[in-house]
Motif scaffolding. Structure first.
Motif, PDB file in Angstrom:
ATOM      1  N   SER A   1       1.635  11.788 -10.098  1.00  0.00           N
ATOM      2  CA  SER A   1       0.755  12.952 -10.263  1.00  0.00           C
ATOM      3  C   SER A   1       1.540  14.254 -10.146  1.00  0.00           C
ATOM      4  CB  SER A   1      -0.369  12.923  -9.236  1.00  0.00           C
ATOM      5  OG  SER A   1       0.098  13.355  -7.970  1.00  0.00           O
ATOM      6  N   ARG A   2       2.574  14.260  -9.324  1.00  0.00           N
ATOM      7  CA  ARG A   2       3.356  15.481  -9.145  1.00  0.00           C
ATOM      8  C   ARG A   2       4.371  15.682 -10.266  1.00  0.00           C
ATOM      9  NH1 ARG A   2       4.565  14.607  -2.682  1.00  0.00           N
ATOM     10  NH2 ARG A   2       2.633  15.538  -1.956  1.00  0.00           N
ATOM     11  N   HIS A   3       4.922  14.569 -10.730  1.00  0.00           N
ATOM     12  CA  HIS A   3       6.055  14.677 -11.651  1.00  0.00           C
ATOM     13  C   HIS A   3       5.668  14.671 -13.129  1.00  0.00           C
ATOM     14  CE1 HIS A   3      10.182  14.383 -12.946  1.00  0.00           C
ATOM     15  NE2 HIS A   3       9.811  13.435 -13.769  1.00  0.00           N
ATOM     16  N   LEU A   4       4.565  13.968 -13.440  1.00  0.00           N
ATOM     17  CA  LEU A   4       4.206  13.704 -14.836  1.00  0.00           C
ATOM     18  C   LEU A   4       4.268  14.955 -15.721  1.00  0.00           C
ATOM     19  CD1 LEU A   4       3.180  11.327 -16.583  1.00  0.00           C
ATOM     20  CD2 LEU A   4       0.883  12.151 -16.160  1.00  0.00           C
TER      21      LEU A   4
ATOM     22  N   VAL B   1       1.635   6.512  -7.034  1.00  0.00           N
ATOM     23  CA  VAL B   1       0.518   7.314  -7.548  1.00  0.00           C
ATOM     24  C   VAL B   1       0.756   8.804  -7.270  1.00  0.00           C
ATOM     25  CG1 VAL B   1      -1.943   7.837  -7.243  1.00  0.00           C
ATOM     26  CG2 VAL B   1      -1.184   5.467  -7.402  1.00  0.00           C
ATOM     27  N   VAL B   2       1.165   9.099  -6.033  1.00  0.00           N
ATOM     28  CA  VAL B   2       1.378  10.500  -5.651  1.00  0.00           C
ATOM     29  C   VAL B   2       2.527  11.113  -6.453  1.00  0.00           C
ATOM     30  CG1 VAL B   2       2.098  12.025  -3.772  1.00  0.00           C
ATOM     31  CG2 VAL B   2       0.407  10.244  -3.333  1.00  0.00           C
ATOM     32  N   PHE B   3       3.623  10.361  -6.556  1.00  0.00           N
ATOM     33  CA  PHE B   3       4.786  10.915  -7.258  1.00  0.00           C
ATOM     34  C   PHE B   3       4.483  11.150  -8.738  1.00  0.00           C
ATOM     35  CE2 PHE B   3       8.710  10.461  -9.715  1.00  0.00           C
ATOM     36  CZ  PHE B   3       9.395  11.559  -9.216  1.00  0.00           C
TER      37      PHE B   3
ATOM     38  N   ILE C   1       0.842  -1.205   0.000  1.00  0.00           N
ATOM     39  CA  ILE C   1       0.000   0.000   0.000  1.00  0.00           C
ATOM     40  C   ILE C   1       0.878   1.257   0.000  1.00  0.00           C
ATOM     41  CG2 ILE C   1      -1.658   1.354   1.352  1.00  0.00           C
ATOM     42  CD1 ILE C   1      -2.850  -1.288   2.328  1.00  0.00           C
ATOM     43  N   ILE C   2       1.899   1.255   0.874  1.00  0.00           N
ATOM     44  CA  ILE C   2       2.754   2.440   0.976  1.00  0.00           C
ATOM     45  C   ILE C   2       3.452   2.723  -0.355  1.00  0.00           C
ATOM     46  CG2 ILE C   2       4.847   3.389   2.061  1.00  0.00           C
ATOM     47  CD1 ILE C   2       4.037   1.951   4.637  1.00  0.00           C
ATOM     48  N   LEU C   3       4.037   1.691  -0.942  1.00  0.00           N
ATOM     49  CA  LEU C   3       4.802   1.907  -2.177  1.00  0.00           C
ATOM     50  C   LEU C   3       3.898   2.261  -3.355  1.00  0.00           C
ATOM     51  CD1 LEU C   3       7.521  -0.885  -1.798  1.00  0.00           C
ATOM     52  CD2 LEU C   3       7.762   1.580  -1.404  1.00  0.00           C
ATOM     53  N   SER C   4       2.731   1.615  -3.439  1.00  0.00           N
ATOM     54  CA  SER C   4       1.876   1.938  -4.581  1.00  0.00           C
ATOM     55  C   SER C   4       1.256   3.327  -4.417  1.00  0.00           C
ATOM     56  CB  SER C   4       0.798   0.865  -4.777  1.00  0.00           C
ATOM     57  OG  SER C   4       0.146   0.590  -3.569  1.00  0.00           O
ATOM     58  N   MET C   5       0.934   3.698  -3.179  1.00  0.00           N
ATOM     59  CA  MET C   5       0.449   5.070  -2.964  1.00  0.00           C
ATOM     60  C   MET C   5       1.524   6.082  -3.322  1.00  0.00           C
ATOM     61  SD  MET C   5      -1.649   5.149   0.620  1.00  0.00           S
ATOM     62  CE  MET C   5      -1.797   6.945   0.608  1.00  0.00           C
ATOM     63  N   ALA C   6       2.764   5.773  -2.906  1.00  0.00           N
ATOM     64  CA  ALA C   6       3.879   6.679  -3.206  1.00  0.00           C
ATOM     65  C   ALA C   6       4.014   6.847  -4.716  1.00  0.00           C
ATOM     66  CB  ALA C   6       5.167   6.149  -2.598  1.00  0.00           C
TER      67      ALA C   6
END
Lengths: 100, 286
Positions: A16-19, A12-14, A5-10
Motif C-alpha cells: 500500500s505504501r510502495h505501489l 499488505v502494508v508495504f 500473520i506478521i509477514l502477510s500483514m507486512a
C-alpha cells in the motif's frame, strides 16, 4: 501462524505504501476512488480512537468521571485551537495521567 | 568534482538528514507510550519477544499492529485480520499518490526505502517542510525524508523494545492507560484535517458507528465504521456539490464553533485539501 500473520500483514502494508511510488506502473486511480480515499485517514483514525475514548471498560462511559473522554475533549479543543500535534498530545496525555 | 565540493555536498546531505530527524522528533516522542503498548500488548496476546519486536521492525504500522493484536487475542482468523489491515493501511495509497512526483523518479533503493518508511508522521513532516505558497513539488529533499523516516522507525522500535522488556517484569501494563496515547495522537492528526463539512460528516458517522459496534462487541466494528464514514463523507460532498463551493460552505455552514469560521475559511484557502493536491499531482504525472 504468528509469523504468517506478521509477514502477510507486512506485505499488505508495504504494497500500500510502495505501489503508487513505482514509476513503471501505469496506475491511474479514478477521481471517485481518490475522493473516496481522501476520507480514509479521518474515518479510519476516528474508528480506532472512538472506542478507546467512549468505551474504555467495554461499556459506554459518557461521564465526567471517564478520564479518557474528558481528556479527549481537551485534546480536541487544543488541536482545534493550536493545530499543534505535539502540544496537543503532550498536554492531553499529561492531564490524563494526572486524572487516571 | 573537487574535494571541497564533495565535502560540501556531503555536509548538505548530513544537514538535511539531521533536519529531517529533528522535525520528526516531537512525533517520535509522542509515539513512545504507544510503542510501549505495542510491545507489552503483543506479549500479553501470547507472541514471543522476537515476534513482538518483529511486528514493529517488519510491519512498522502502529495502528494496524495494535488492531491486529486485538484480533489475534479474540481468536479471529488471518483473512479478517488482513482485510482489516488493508483498510487501515489504505490511506497510505493516498500518501504515496501525493508523493509520487518526488519519489518515483528516484532510484529503486530510494523508492523502496522511502516507501517502507512512509507513515502518517513522515507524510506530515515532508509536507510541513515545504508548506506555504510552494507546495511539495518544490525542493523535496530525499535526505530530509530519509532522516525523518529513519528516526521515526528507530524511535518506534526502541519504544516497542521498552514495552517488551517492561511487559516481562510488570503485570497489567495495559491498565496504565497507555492506550490514551493512541487516542491523543489520532485526535491531534484528525482535527486539523476537518476542513470541510463532508469530513465532519465522515468523522461523526465513523465515530458513532465505532462506538455502537464497540458497545455491542461487534468484531467488524472498525471496518463497518470506517467504510460507512468514508461513504457518508463522499455522499455528503456529492449531494451538496461541496467541492465547487467549499469556501462558501465553510463560512455559512460552519456552525460548530463561532470563533472558528474565519480560521476555518482561512485554512481551506491556505492549504489545498488532500484530494485536490493529489489530483493536481496526478495531472502532472499523466
Amino acid at each position: 501462524m504468528t509469523w504468517l500473520i506478521i509477514l502477510s500483514m507486512a506485505a499488505v502494508v508495504f504494497v500500500s505504501r510502495h505501489l503508487l511510488l513505482e514509476p513503471k506502473l501505469p496506475i491511474r486511480l479514478s477521481k471517485n476512488t481518490l475522493t473516496f480515499l481522501s476520507y480514509s485517514a479521518p474515518a479510519v483514525l476516528t474508528a480506532i480512537l472512538a472506542p478507546i475514548v467512549f468505551v474504555p471498560e467495554g461499556q459506554l462511559a459518557i461521564s465526567v468521571h471517564n478520564p479518557y473522554l474528558t481528556c479527549a475533549l481537551v485534546a480536541t479543543v487544543l488541536a482545534y485551537v493550536t493545530r499543534n500535534t505535539l502540544l496537543t498530545t503532550v498536554l492531553s496525555m499529561g492531564l490524563f495521567f494526572i486524572l487516571y | 568534482m573537487s574535494a571541497t565540493e564533495s565535502i560540501s555536498v556531503t555536509t548538505t546531505k548530513t544537514k538535511s538528514f539531521l533536519a529531517g530527524g529533528l522535525a520528526v522528533m516531537p512525533l517520535t516522542i509522542a509515539v513512545i507510550p504507544w510503542g510501549i503498548l505495542a510491545g507489552s500488548f503483543a506479549l500479553e496476546v501470547g507472541l514471543t519477544a522476537v515476534e513482538s519486536q518483529a511486528m514493529s521492525a517488519i510491519i512498522f504500522a502502529g495502528s494496524a499492529q495494535l488492531v491486529a493484536l486485538g484480533m489475534i487475542k479474540a481468536g479471529i482468523g488471518i483473512g479478517s485480520i488482513l482485510i482489516t489491515t488493508l483498510l487501515i493501511t489504505s490511506r497510505h495509497l493516498l500518501y504515496a499518490m501525493a508523493m509520487r512526483t518526488h519519489i518515483s523518479p528516484l532510484p529503486l533503493k530510494w523508492r523502496l526505502g522511502l516507501g517502507f518508511l512512509l507513515t502518517d508522521e513522515l507524510f506530515a513532516i515532508a509536507n510541513q517542510a515545504h508548506h506555504g505558497d510552494k507546495p511539495i513539488q518544490h525542493q523535496f529533499d530525499r535526505w530530509y525524508a530519509l532522516g525523518g523516516g529513519l528516526t521515526f522507525y528507530i524511535g518506534w522500535n526502541i519504544a516497542t523494545l521498552l514495552g517488551i522488556v517492561a511487559g516481562q517484569s510488570i503485570d497489567n501494563l495495559g491498565e496504565l492507560g497507555l492506550d490514551f496515547a493512541i487516542a491523543a495522537t489520532f485526535i491531534a492528526l484528525v482535527v486539523p484535517t476537518v476542513k470541510k463539512p463532508s469530513i465532519l460528516v465522515c468523522v461523526v458517522v465513523s465515530l458513532t458507528l465505532a462506538v455502537v459496534c464497540a458497545v455491542f462487541a461487534i468484531q467488524a466494528g472498525l471496518l463497518i465504521a470506517a467504510i460507512s464514514g468514508m461513504a457518508a463523507g463522499m455522499g455528503y460532498a456529492k449531494f451538496t456539490n461541496e467541492d465547487s463551493k467549499v469556501s462558501a460552505a465553510s463560512n455559512s455552514k460552519n456552525d460548530h464553533s463561532d470563533s472558528a469560521s474565519s480560521e476555518h475559511a482561512h485554512s481551506v484557502t491556505a492549504h489545498s485539501d488532500t484530494s485536490r493536491s493529489v489530483a493536481a499531482h496526478k495531472d502532472k504525472n499523466v
